[in-house]
Enzyme design. Structure first.
Site: not given
Ligand code: 3H9
Length: 692
Positions: A65, A104, A107, A127
């Site tokens: 998400a 998400g 999911e 999450e």
């Molecule tokens: C969810 O899904 C809830 C659902 O279950 C239920 C809903 C009802 N959203 O980490 P990076 C941005 S909760 C918005 O440096 P990497 C991040 O801030 C979500 N922004 O890259 C950064 O921005 P900026 C569950 C996001 O290659 C840029 O992307 N998912 C999101 O080292 C690059 O990120 C997670 O918790 C997001 N979801 O790693 C996954 N994700 O450039 C969270 C990233 O402005 N994300 N950004 O600073 C990660 O673990 C890592 O970002 C990922 C990439 C592994 C994907």
């Protein structure tokens, strides 16, 4: 055909391919959800289309998400409504995964009828790291494909699993060829169509759940085994409860409603707000404001480390782990040999635990070259000094380095308190000097304070920050001032903890308050663990305080089986009557009449002193942002992540309350609590530290 800015739709033969391209990580934002829903409707209505492939461009499949939209009023289609569109589609949908299918994102893949991924992909429900649970059916669908035990592990650790493991666990139907995901996904969709395979819905499966029925001990054992890890956090327990609910005899939609209600509870709690804050703060810390636009980074192909002690050895390991050759310099062959032996031992332990390939031990050791001649550092791009923490010693090293290091080499010090301008002044190139403050054990701890002096060149600042990421650290840029950010706040905590025990608290009472707040260990337990003699200069400060006296008695902490606590052979601690006597005697000598000190007083004096110091640090520009201070304490000093860091915590109390408390503490305990002018200004403006 473009469906909207981020989603496109094309039909190849009988297969509709829906492609999402929403950098950086294809988070499921409003636009993405709307685009995908629209494209699926188009595909369903298109009589020439038999099956659908959902795939992403860029570095990853949906990373979850959009965290920035969480907590805001929902925009249709919500993720759950989008899932209904996919799950109930009359044509088979194949999710094609590369990069990371997270939260998400996974999911959504779980409501596709089939899933295929390239071997390098990863799947996970992280999450819990945001203080949440997978609220779009993840807790209900994941156990249906991978089984209850595996699902429990995945949702509570948040750690993604590799595609190969996901295939084995039943989460993926097929592995694609690396680089050929699109073609292989289309081929799978075509096969599904040709073979008239059913529109499989994960929600209808119960076979993997049946394996766990009648075995409530799975949950009890899991909770027990992880009690220490989960302590204080709400989200792991809520995740577990949702998975338990998969075994309750109830309609799927009721279980989903339960998951939803627990998700909403977590969303409303300050823990999730804190953990989401930490997520963004960590990423924000990597950004350096105010550097000239054309600042370039410098290549780091070879590193030198001076000192093969605990710190130097740990620092060297970081670079070897990243494949960068390191020359380690010591003053004697013996010290060098000992240092290298310890490094090898550390690697061998890691390999024995299965956390690294046995063959990598030699590969990494092969990247380390020992020397007793500083001249051997001449061609290093970066040289990090990790010698004794004394200004004269450090200045002597830098003076010598100046004569040896090639022009353009970055000269770094690992000092934890000393004035780096002073160290830099021992060279003729202060602009090439920077602080790289690693934390012990340096090969493990994530934090790296990058200390910029008044002269440090912008390209060196940028290079050091980038390097932090290369070696798997979280770099935080800080200014040059006593103790930088982390140790300066620690000094404020030290002062209060020491004063409290003299005034009447026991070290164990102080420790319990901090432990209950969520620190992994108390203040004095930490001192005992690190060693009371670290940085101890017996001659300079004889018998000046309790710690000195304990040191003089040979009570250096855990390693001598006695410090503030006594330790048995298994290092189990008990409060030490000897230490207590030292405290009481020293207090008497100081003319302090010990009194009853409440836990509330311990709590307030320690925590508000830390907050106040953090605000001063911000005000002086030693930290650039409140969130940087938080990251330092969360990643380097064990501040509970679910409390977001000292600055976030202060804002959560309300800054007017913080100011009021500081004023009351000042009235009772003196000037140490004089509120930082920044706090006064922000309160007057109705702002928080986050706005500083
Ligand atoms: C969810 O899904 C809830 C659902 O279950 C239920 C809903 C009802 N959203 O980490 P990076 C941005 S909760 C918005 O440096 P990497 C991040 O801030 C979500 N922004 O890259 C950064 O921005 P900026 C569950 C996001 O290659 C840029 O992307 N998912 C999101 O080292 C690059 O990120 C997670 O918790 C997001 N979801 O790693 C996954 N994700 O450039 C969270 C990233 O402005 N994300 N950004 O600073 C990660 O673990 C890592 O970002 C990922 C990439 C592994 C994907």
């Amino acid at each position: 055909m473009k469906v909207n800015d981020v989603v496109s739709y094309v039909v190849e033969g009988q297969i509709a391919v829906i492609t999402v391209d929403s950098p950086p990580v294809n988070a499921l934002s409003n636009a993405v959800r709307q685009g995908v829903a629209g494209a699926i409707q188009t595909a369903i209505g298109d009589t020439g289309v038999g099956a659908i492939v959902l795939i992403c461009e860029g570095r990853t499949f949906f990373a979850g998400a959009d965290i920035t939209e969480l907590g805001k009023p929902p925009v249709e289609p919500t993720l759950r409504n989008l899932q209904l569109v996919l799950e109930n589609a009359s044509k088979p949908i194949v999710a094609a995964i590369h990069g990371t299918a997270l939260g998400g994102g996974l999911e959504l893949a779980l409501v596709a009828h089939y899933r295929i991924a390239v071997p390098s992909a990863k799947c996970g429900l992280p999450e819990v790291n945001l203080g949440l649970l997978p609220g779009a059916g993840g807790t209900q669908r994941l156990p249906r494909v991978v089984g209850v035990a595996k699902a429990l592990e995945m949702v509570t650790s948040g750690t993604p699993i590799a595609a190969t493991a996901a295939k084995e666990a039943g989460l993926l139907d097929e592995l694609a060829r690396e680089g050929d995901l699109r073609a292989d996904a289309i081929a799978l969709a075509q096969r599904v169509l040709d073979e008239r395979r059913p529109l499989r819905k994960v929600r209808d499966r119960t076979d993997r759940l049946d394996e766990a029925r009648g075995k409530p001990e799975i949950f009890a054992d899991f909770r027990k085994a992880n009690a220490r890890k989960f302590r204080g956090f709400l989200a792991p327990e809520y995740n577990i409860r949702c998975i338990e609910a998969t075994l309750v005899d109830q309609p799927f939609d009721e279980a989903m409603a339960y998951e939803r209600s627990l998700f909403n509870e977590l969303m409303a709690d300050s823990q999730s707000a804190a953990q989401r804050h930490v997520f963004f703060a960590e990423r924000q810390a990597a950004k350096v404001d105010g550097l000239p636009a054309d600042t370039a980074t410098l290549p780091i192909a070879k590193v030198g480390v001076i000192g093969a002690g605990t710190m130097g050895g740990g620092i060297a390991m970081n670079f070897a782990n990243a494949g960068i050759p390191v020359t380690i310099v010591e003053t004697s062959e013996e010290a060098l040999f000992r240092g290298l032996r310890i490094i090898r031992g550390n690697y061998e332990t890691t390999a024995a635990k299965g956390k690294m390939k046995a063959s990598d031990v030699d590969t990494r050791m092969g990247l380390l070259t020992g020397s007793v001649a500083m001249e051997d550092l001449a061609d290093c791009d970066l040289i990090i000094e990790a010698v004794f923490e004394q200004i004269d010693v450090k200045r002597a090293v830098f003076g010598k380095l100046d004569a040896i290091a090639k022009s353009g080499s970055i000269l770094a010090t690992n000092t934890s308190y000393l004035d780096i301008d002073d160290i830099a002044a021992a060279t003729k190139r202060p602009a090439d000097v920077v602080g790289l403050h690693f934390f012990s054990p340096a090969n493990v701890m994530k934090l790296l304070e990058v200390v910029r002096t008044k002269d440090t060149k912008p390209e060196i600042v940028l290079t050091a920050m980038k390097l932090a990421r290369t070696i798997g650290k979280i770099g935080v840029l800080v200014g040059n001032g006593y103790g930088f950010v982390g140790n300066r706040i620690l000094a404020a905590r030290n002062a209060q903890a020491d004063a409290l025990v003299l005034e009447g608290a026991t070290p164990w009472a102080v420790d319990k308050v901090l432990y209950d707040f969520g620190f992994a260990m108390g203040h004095f337990q930490m001192r005992d663990l690190v060693g009371l003699d670290v940085g101890w200069n017996a001659k300079a400060t004889a018998s000046a305080n309790v710690r000195e006296i304990l040191n003089e008695m040979g009570r250096h902490g855990q390693k001598t089986r006695g410090g503030y606590y006594d330790y048995d052979d298994k290092r189990v601690q008990t409060p030490s009557p000897v230490a207590m006597q030292v405290i009481e005697d020293f207090a008497a000598k100081q003319g302090i009449v010990r009194r009853e000190v409440s836990d509330a007083e311990i709590h307030d004096r320690i925590l508000f002193a830390m907050v106040n110091e953090g605000a001063r640090i911000l005000d002086e520009g030693i930290a650039a942002r409140a969130s940087d201070v938080d990251i330092v304490w969360v990643t380097g000093y064990g501040w509970p992540k679910y409390r977001g860091g000292p600055m976030f915590w202060a804002d959560l109390q309300g800054l007017p309350t913080v100011l009021e408390t500081l004023n009351a503490l000042k009235a009772a305990h003196g000037d140490a609590f004089t509120p930082s002018p920044l706090i006064e200004r922000l309160v007057a403006q109705g702002k928080g530290l986050k706005d500083a």
